[in-house]
Design a protein around this motif. Structure first.
Motif, PDB file in Angstrom:
ATOM      1  N   ASP A   6       0.820  -1.216   0.000  1.00 20.23           N
ATOM      2  CA  ASP A   6       0.000   0.000   0.000  1.00 20.23           C
ATOM      3  C   ASP A   6       0.855   1.268   0.000  1.00 20.23           C
ATOM      4  O   ASP A   6       0.466   2.281  -0.593  1.00 20.23           O
ATOM      5  N   LEU A   7       1.977   1.206   0.674  1.00 19.48           N
ATOM      6  CA  LEU A   7       2.885   2.346   0.770  1.00 19.48           C
ATOM      7  C   LEU A   7       4.308   1.831   0.567  1.00 19.48           C
ATOM      8  O   LEU A   7       4.626   0.690   0.939  1.00 19.48           O
ATOM      9  N   ARG A   8       5.160   2.672  -0.006  1.00 21.06           N
ATOM     10  CA  ARG A   8       6.532   2.260  -0.294  1.00 21.06           C
ATOM     11  C   ARG A   8       7.499   3.349   0.161  1.00 21.06           C
ATOM     12  O   ARG A   8       7.422   4.491  -0.318  1.00 21.06           O
ATOM     13  N   LEU A   9       8.386   3.000   1.080  1.00 19.55           N
ATOM     14  CA  LEU A   9       9.503   3.864   1.422  1.00 19.55           C
ATOM     15  C   LEU A   9      10.735   3.300   0.729  1.00 19.55           C
ATOM     16  O   LEU A   9      10.955   2.087   0.733  1.00 19.55           O
ATOM     17  N   GLY A  10      11.534   4.185   0.123  1.00 19.85           N
ATOM     18  CA  GLY A  10      12.709   3.734  -0.597  1.00 19.85           C
ATOM     19  C   GLY A  10      13.939   4.499  -0.199  1.00 19.85           C
ATOM     20  O   GLY A  10      13.890   5.443   0.599  1.00 19.85           O
ATOM     21  N   THR A  11      15.061   4.102  -0.755  1.00 22.52           N
ATOM     22  CA  THR A  11      16.315   4.816  -0.575  1.00 22.52           C
ATOM     23  C   THR A  11      16.781   5.318  -1.937  1.00 22.52           C
ATOM     24  O   THR A  11      16.356   4.816  -2.975  1.00 22.52           O
ATOM     25  N   ALA A  12      17.682   6.289  -1.914  1.00 30.95           N
ATOM     26  CA  ALA A  12      18.207   6.818  -3.171  1.00 30.95           C
ATOM     27  C   ALA A  12      18.959   5.752  -3.956  1.00 30.95           C
ATOM     28  O   ALA A  12      19.018   5.803  -5.185  1.00 30.95           O
ATOM     29  N   ARG A  13      19.514   4.766  -3.251  1.00 31.09           N
ATOM     30  CA  ARG A  13      20.278   3.714  -3.936  1.00 31.09           C
ATOM     31  C   ARG A  13      19.418   2.523  -4.358  1.00 31.09           C
ATOM     32  O   ARG A  13      19.929   1.557  -4.923  1.00 31.09           O
ATOM     33  N   ALA A  14      18.128   2.586  -4.097  1.00 32.23           N
ATOM     34  CA  ALA A  14      17.228   1.508  -4.517  1.00 32.23           C
ATOM     35  C   ALA A  14      17.194   1.414  -6.038  1.00 32.23           C
ATOM     36  O   ALA A  14      17.215   2.424  -6.739  1.00 32.23           O
ATOM     37  N   LYS A  15      17.124   0.191  -6.540  1.00 30.57           N
ATOM     38  CA  LYS A  15      17.085  -0.064  -7.980  1.00 30.57           C
ATOM     39  C   LYS A  15      15.917  -1.000  -8.272  1.00 30.57           C
ATOM     40  O   LYS A  15      15.991  -2.192  -8.014  1.00 30.57           O
ATOM     41  N   THR A  16      14.837  -0.420  -8.795  1.00 30.72           N
ATOM     42  CA  THR A  16      13.616  -1.174  -9.064  1.00 30.72           C
ATOM     43  C   THR A  16      13.529  -1.494 -10.548  1.00 30.72           C
ATOM     44  O   THR A  16      13.680  -0.605 -11.386  1.00 30.72           O
TER      45      THR A  16
END
Length: 283
Positions: A142-152
Motif C-alpha cells: 500500500d505504501l513504499r519507502l525507498g532509498t536513493a540507492r534503490a534499484k527497481t
C-alpha cells in the motif's frame, strides 16, 4: 462498550499470529505491526517456490489476525528482493509442462491477491535491488519507502517474458501512469530511487540506515489508528478501480455508514469533546 464476540465465531475468524513460526523468511510482531523480512542476503533475497507459497498463505491468514494491524515487508542485507531465484525457480520452469507452469503463475498471482485482500496496510521498505517479483511485492504494497540507492526493475521482458506478470499491467499504471508503466514493462530498465520518488512509486526516500525504523514507525502510526476503518479504506481503494463514479460514491456511502457504527467512531467523538487524543481499538 463493545459486546464480547461469540467464542465459536471468534475461533473461526480471529487468530493471533504473533507466535507464527515462519519457515522461509523472518516474521516478527510487536505493537500491532508485523514485519516480514526476506532473509537470503547472500543472494539478495530471492523468492523460491516455498517462500511464494508461504507468503501467499500467510497474507491470506492476515484477514483473520486479531493482533496485526499493519505490515512491513523488507529485505535483509541492504537489498529488498532480487525476484525469483534463478536456480530454484527459473531453471526448473524451463522444463515444466503447461499445466504446471499455469499452477506456478497462478500461485504467484494469488500472493498479490492475498496482499491486496488483507485488511492491514502494507508498507514496503525498499533498499538496494528490487527486481522482478521483488518489484511486484513492492508494487502490491500500500505504501513504499525507498532509498536513493534503490534499484527497481520489472525484468520480465529481459528473460523473454511479457511484462504482464502478477498484475503488473493493472497495478503499475495506477501507481505511476500508463506511459511510465509501459516504459518500464517494455524495456525492463532500472528505476533509480530518486526517479522512483518523482514518479510516485515511492512515497518518500529515507537514508538506508533509517529505512526499517521509518517503515516501522509509519506502520505503528497506521496500527494505532482505527483498524477496522483502515481496512475499509483499503478495500474501497481496491474495489473502486472497477467502479464508475456514481457506483463508487454509493459504495463509499455504505462503507462510511458502517464505520459510523464502530466504537472507534464514538471514541473519536468523545475524545474530541474532551480535547484528548482518541485511543482506537479497532472495533
Amino acid at each position: 462498550m463493545s459486546k464480547p464476540v461469540d467464542r465459536a465465531l471468534a475461533a473461526g475468524n480471529r487468530q493471533r499470529l504473533a507466535d507464527y513460526q515462519a519457515s522461509h523468511f523472518l516474521w516478527h510482531v510487536a505493537g500491532g505491526v508485523a514485519t516480514v523480512t526476506l532473509n537470503r542476503p547472500e543472494r539478495k533475497n530471492p523468492l523460491t517456490f516455498d517462500s511464494y507459497a508461504e507468503l501467499r498463505d500467510l497474507f491470506g491468514r492476515l484477514k483473520y489476525a486479531s493482533d496485526v494491524h499493519a505490515v512491513v515487508i523488507a529485505g535483509a542485507g541492504g537489498n529488498f528482493c532480487s525476484g525469483g531465484d534463478v536456480h530454484e525457480i527459473i531453471g526448473p520452469l524451463v522444463d515444466l509442462p503447461v499445466p504446471e507452469l499455469l499452477r506456478f503463475t497462478r500461485m504467484t498471482g494469488d500472493l498479490v491477491k492475498a496482499m491486496r485482500a488483507c485488511p492491514q496496510p502494507i508498507v514496503a521498505a525498499v533498499d538496494g535491488v528490487c527486481a522482478g517479483a521483488g518489484a511486484i511485492l513492492a508494487m502490491a504494497s500500500d505504501l513504499r519507502l525507498g532509498t536513493a540507492r534503490a534499484k527497481t526493475a520489472f525484468l520480465f521482458n529481459r528473460v523473454g517474458l511479457a511484462g504482464c506478470d502478477m498484475g503488473a499491467c493493472a497495478l503499475l499504471p495506477r501507481l505511476i501512469g500508463q506511459g511510465r508503466a509501459s516504459e518500464l514493462l517494455y524495456t525492463g530498465r532500472t528505476l533509480g530511487g530518486e526517479e522512483a520518488e518523482r514518479w510516485g512509486f515511492f512515497n518518500r526516500l529515507v537514508a538506508p540506515e533509517a529505512l526499517l525504523d521509518e517503515a516501522q514507525a509509519l506502520a505503528r502510526g497506521l496500527a494505532a489508528g482505527p483498524a477496522f476503518a483502515n481496512g475499509i479504506t483499503k478495500t474501497m481503494l481496491h474495489q473502486e478501480w472497477s467502479m464508475g463514479i456514481d457506483q463508487a460514491i454509493e459504495a463509499e456511502a455504505q462503507a462510511q455508514a458502517i464505520c459510523m457504527l464502530t466504537q472507534d467512531f464514538k471514541r473519536a467523538y468523545e475524545a474530541f469533546v474532551a480535547r484528548e487524543k482518541p485511543a482506537f481499538r479497532g472495533d
